[in-house]
Design an enzyme around this catalytic site. Structure first.
Site: not given
Length: 196
Positions: A65, A90-93, A109
């Site tokens: 990542k 759709m990804r966690l930062i 959200h």
């Protein structure tokens, strides 16, 4: 004028709503890049029509990542980005992006956080048979939908609602609320710099 990046993974209906508000002059900002982690997502077609430069990538092409976020940070710096707005990304930062743009990353959200964080919030609310859900705009931190809340709007779930009709209701609210919040943030930031 502030320069903003939009991040998306899917069809990009929020990207469209934000771009429409920018084009109408309602948001005093310029969208200088779209970042997308799904190179075949429909949002890329939207961006091309809107003449927004695109950086599309596949996470699996990178060793970590941190590696793909370093490349994203480089692209954002080249595009002179002031703020990042996640619009169905759709990804966690990760910490690489947070360290570079902490306090400048905002997400939308489809629930009234802290209720129903994470994936499929609309489905979660529908399955839980709650009568009220909604939309939250919040700053992004290292958690899953845990950052400070900027604004929220309620959506009632009617007895006759299906998951699909609820999704339509929520998207209608998103497409009003997100551009409004973005306008407030970029306007306040510009005013604050003017005062300096």
């Amino acid at each position: 004028m502030k320069k903003i990046a939009l991040f998306a993974s899917g069809s990009g209906s929020n990207v469209q709503a934000i771009a429409d508000s920018v084009q109408k002059g309602e948001i005093p900002a310029e969208i200088t890049i779209l970042v997308c982690d799904q190179p075949d997502a429909y949002v890329i077609k939207r961006a091309e029509k809107l003449q927004i430069p695109v950086f599309a990538f596949r996470a699996k092409d990178y060793s970590s990542k941190a590696e793909f976020e370093r490349e994203i940070v480089q692209k954002l710096q080249e595009a002179e980005v002031d703020y990042i707005f996640l619009a169905g990304y759709m990804r966690l930062i990760g910490e690489t992006l947070l360290n570079a743009y902490g306090g400048k990353i905002v997400n939308i959200h489809p629930s009234l956080l802290p209720a129903f964080p994470g994936k499929d919030a609309i489905g979660q609310a529908f399955t839980a048979r709650v009568k009220i859900t909604g939309v939250t705009v919040h700053f992004v931190d290292e958690g899953m939908d845990t950052g400070p809340i900027i604004d929220q709007e309620m959506v009632r779930i009617a007895n006759e609602d299906t998951r699909e009709s609820l999704q339509v209701k929520i998207q209608q609210v998103e497409h009003q609320l997100y551009p409004k919040v973005i306008r407030q943030l970029v306007t306040e930031a510009s005013r604050g710099e003017g005062k300096k």
